[in-house]
Scaffold this motif. Structure first.
Motif, mmCIF file in Angstrom:
data_model
loop_
_atom_site.group_PDB
_atom_site.id
_atom_site.type_symbol
_atom_site.label_atom_id
_atom_site.label_comp_id
_atom_site.label_asym_id
_atom_site.label_seq_id
_atom_site.Cartn_x
_atom_site.Cartn_y
_atom_site.Cartn_z
ATOM 1 N N UNK A 60 4.599 -6.892 -7.428
ATOM 2 C CA UNK A 60 3.830 -6.032 -8.326
ATOM 3 C C UNK A 60 4.002 -6.453 -9.786
ATOM 4 N N UNK A 61 2.899 -6.504 -10.504
ATOM 5 C CA UNK A 61 2.970 -6.773 -11.940
ATOM 6 C C UNK A 61 3.449 -5.537 -12.686
ATOM 7 N N UNK A 62 3.180 -4.364 -12.139
ATOM 8 C CA UNK A 62 3.703 -3.127 -12.697
ATOM 9 C C UNK A 62 3.974 -2.148 -11.556
ATOM 10 N N UNK A 102 6.285 9.648 -7.195
ATOM 11 C CA UNK A 102 7.002 8.650 -6.398
ATOM 12 C C UNK A 102 6.716 7.293 -7.032
ATOM 13 N N UNK A 103 7.778 6.527 -7.297
ATOM 14 C CA UNK A 103 7.649 5.224 -7.960
ATOM 15 C C UNK A 103 8.120 4.117 -7.026
ATOM 16 N N UNK A 104 7.281 3.114 -6.867
ATOM 17 C CA UNK A 104 7.594 1.973 -6.012
ATOM 18 C C UNK A 104 7.690 0.718 -6.872
ATOM 19 N N UNK A 105 8.800 -0.009 -6.730
ATOM 20 C CA UNK A 105 9.013 -1.252 -7.466
ATOM 21 C C UNK A 105 9.195 -2.392 -6.463
ATOM 22 N N UNK A 137 6.250 -7.884 1.140
ATOM 23 C CA UNK A 137 7.131 -9.025 1.423
ATOM 24 C C UNK A 137 7.486 -9.649 0.071
ATOM 25 N N UNK A 138 8.748 -10.034 -0.163
ATOM 26 C CA UNK A 138 9.891 -9.985 0.754
ATOM 27 C C UNK A 138 10.418 -8.569 0.991
ATOM 28 N N UNK A 139 11.534 -8.509 1.688
ATOM 29 C CA UNK A 139 12.040 -7.237 2.205
ATOM 30 C C UNK A 139 12.469 -6.266 1.112
ATOM 31 N N UNK A 140 13.044 -6.769 0.022
ATOM 32 C CA UNK A 140 13.603 -5.909 -1.016
ATOM 33 C C UNK A 140 12.568 -4.983 -1.632
ATOM 34 N N UNK A 141 12.875 -3.709 -1.713
ATOM 35 C CA UNK A 141 11.927 -2.712 -2.228
ATOM 36 C C UNK A 141 12.714 -1.539 -2.809
ATOM 37 N N UNK A 142 12.247 -1.019 -3.948
ATOM 38 C CA UNK A 142 12.832 0.183 -4.545
ATOM 39 C C UNK A 142 11.797 1.294 -4.509
ATOM 40 N N UNK A 143 12.176 2.438 -3.954
ATOM 41 C CA UNK A 143 11.275 3.590 -3.879
ATOM 42 C C UNK A 143 12.069 4.827 -4.303
ATOM 43 N N UNK A 144 11.542 5.570 -5.275
ATOM 44 C CA UNK A 144 12.310 6.683 -5.844
ATOM 45 C C UNK A 144 11.389 7.839 -6.219
ATOM 46 N N UNK A 145 12.004 9.010 -6.387
ATOM 47 C CA UNK A 145 11.281 10.227 -6.768
ATOM 48 C C UNK A 145 11.694 10.662 -8.172
ATOM 49 N N UNK A 146 10.742 11.264 -8.901
ATOM 50 C CA UNK A 146 11.023 11.816 -10.221
ATOM 51 C C UNK A 146 10.470 13.242 -10.310
ATOM 52 N N UNK A 147 11.191 14.079 -11.029
ATOM 53 C CA UNK A 147 10.726 15.442 -11.332
ATOM 54 C C UNK A 147 10.666 15.586 -12.842
ATOM 55 N N UNK A 148 9.498 15.847 -13.345
ATOM 56 C CA UNK A 148 9.279 15.951 -14.792
ATOM 57 C C UNK A 148 9.794 14.713 -15.515
ATOM 58 N N UNK A 208 0.868 -1.185 0.000
ATOM 59 C CA UNK A 208 0.000 0.000 0.000
ATOM 60 C C UNK A 208 0.901 1.229 0.000
ATOM 61 N N UNK A 209 0.724 2.092 -0.986
ATOM 62 C CA UNK A 209 1.587 3.262 -1.147
ATOM 63 C C UNK A 209 0.757 4.532 -0.970
#
Length: 322
Positions: free
Chosen positions: A263-265, A256-259, A204-215, A184-185
Motif C-alpha cells: 500500500x502507498x498509504x 479500522x486501519x490496515x498497513x 502478499x507478503x504475509x506481514x500485515x498490521x491491522x488495528x482499531x481506533x476510537x476517536x 481488500x478491506x
C-alpha cells in the motif's frame, strides 16, 4: 522474510480406512504448493504461482517421480516386518528439504525418516551416512550406505539442487504475487449485537498490521485479532473483531486501519460509513478452504513431529523437476 524453506513430506500409511496409502506434499515457506496422493494419481499445483513458475511438462514429470516414490515407500511393509508388527495403523514418513537465508546466503539441509511417529533414520550430510534411531533401522542403514553413488546423489540434491529450486520458487512466487493488487478491506457485522469484524484479504507478503481506533486513539480493549491464514492463490487473509455496544457506536468514532507493504498509504475504514451488515459466510468459506488446502500437510506433521526435510530421486534435470 529473510529465511526461506523448501520442504517435502511423504507419508505411507496402512490401516486407515478412506485415507490415501501414499501422500506427498511440497511446501514453500510452510505453505503447500503441490501435492500427490495415490487416489488422485498425479501431482497437482496448490498455488496459482506454482502453475506459472514451471514449464508445461513439469507436472507430468513430477507425477512420474511421485509414482516411483510411491513404489519405493512400500518399505512400510519392510519396516513393519523388522519391527514384528502386523495390522493396526502404521505410518512411514520422509521429511526432507533445505533452508536459505536470503540476507546472509547461508544454507542448510536435512533428510530423515520416521516410523509410527518416532525417528527411524537420519542422514548425516558431513559423513554421508545414515544414523539409526532404533536397532531395527541398522539393516536399512547398511543397505542404503552400500550404494555410494546413491548416497552422493542424495547429498548433491540436498546441498545444491534443492537450494536452486528453492531460489527459483521464491522468485516465482514473489514475481507472481507482487503483481496482485492491494488487500481488500471490509467491515462486516452479522447483526447489531455481534462484534464488528475488519477483514483484510488478498495480500502478499504475509506481514500485515491491522488495528482499531476510537476517536483517533489506538484501541486495544475488546479487540480480538485472528491468525493470518493462507488463501488458495498464495495470498493471505486476516481479521480483527471489535466488540462494542450500539451506544458506543453513537457516542464515538471508530476506524479500522490496515498497513501493508503493498500500500502507498494506509487503508482506513470508518465504522459508521463503511460497515456492511451481512453474515460472515464469505469469510468462513475462505477460512475453511484454506484449512482444507493445508489439511494433508497438517495430518503429516501431527503424525510425526520430528525435525523438518527431497530424496535423491527428486533432481533438477530434464527427467525430474522438484
Amino acid at each position: 522474510m529473510a529465511v526461506h524453506s523448501l520442504q517435502y513430506l511423504c507419508t505411507a500409511t496402512s490401516g486407515i480406512p478412506g485415507f490415501p496409502g501414499f501422500v506427498a506434499v511440497g511446501m514453500l515457506d510452510g505453505e503447500p504448493f503441490c501435492s500427490y496422493d495415490n487416489k488422485i494419481g498425479r501431482d497437482i499445483p496448490r498455488q496459482e504461482w506454482a502453475k506459472e513458475a514451471v514449464d508445461p511438462g513439469y507436472w507430468q514429470r513430477n507425477t512420474q517421480i511421485s509414482h516411483r516414490a510411491q513404489r519405493s515407500f512400500k518399505d512400510i511393509a519392510v519396516a513393519m516386518e523388522l519391527l514384528n508388527q502386523t495390522g493396526a495403523i502404521h505410518t512411514f514418513q520422509n521429511m526432507y528439504g533445505c533452508n536459505w537465508n536470503e540476507e546472509t546466503g547461508n544454507t542448510e539441509a536435512y533428510d530423515k525418516y520416521g516410523y509410527d511417529g518416532e525417528d527411524f533414520l537420519t542422514f548425516d550430510l558431513e559423513t554421508m551416512s545414515w544414523i539409526p534411531s532404533v536397532p531395527q533401522a541398522f539393516k536399512t542403514k547398511s543397505k542404503w550406505e552400500s550404494n555410494r553413488a546413491q548416497t552422493e546423489g542424495r547429498k548433491k540434491y540436498l546441498t545444491e539442487v534443492c537450494i536452486d529450486w528453492l531460489k527459483t520458487y521464491v522468485n516465482s512466487e514473489r514475481n507472481t504475487l507482487e503483481k496482485k493488487g492491494p488487500p481488500e478491506v471490509t467491515l462486516l457485522q452479522k447483526d447489531p449485537s455481534s462484534p464488528v469484524t475488519c477483514h483484510a484479504t488478498g495480500f502478499y507478503p504475509r506481514g500485515m498490521s491491522i488495528s482499531w481506533q476510537r476517536d483517533g486513539e489506538d484501541l486495544h480493549e475488546d479487540v480480538e485479532l485472528g491468525d493470518t491464514l493462507p488463501n488458495g492463490d498464495g495470498t493471505f487473509q486476516i481479521r480483527s473483531s471489535l466488540r462494542l455496544s450500539a451506544e458506543d457506536m453513537k457516542m464515538h468514532s471508530y476506524t479500522c486501519t490496515v498497513q501493508h507493504s503493498s500500500l502507498q498509504q494506509d487503508v482506513v475504514k470508518v465504522l459508521n460509513e463503511d460497515l456492511e451488515n451481512v453474515p460472515l459466510i464469505g469469510v468462513i468459506i475462505c477460512v475453511v478452504m484454506a484449512v482444507l488446502m493445508s489439511s494433508i500437510a497438517v495430518i503429516g506433521f501431527t503424525v510425526w513431529k520430528g525435525k523438518s526435510g527431497e530424496p535423491y530421486w527428486r533432481k533438477k534435470n530434464t527427467s525430474s523437476s522438484l
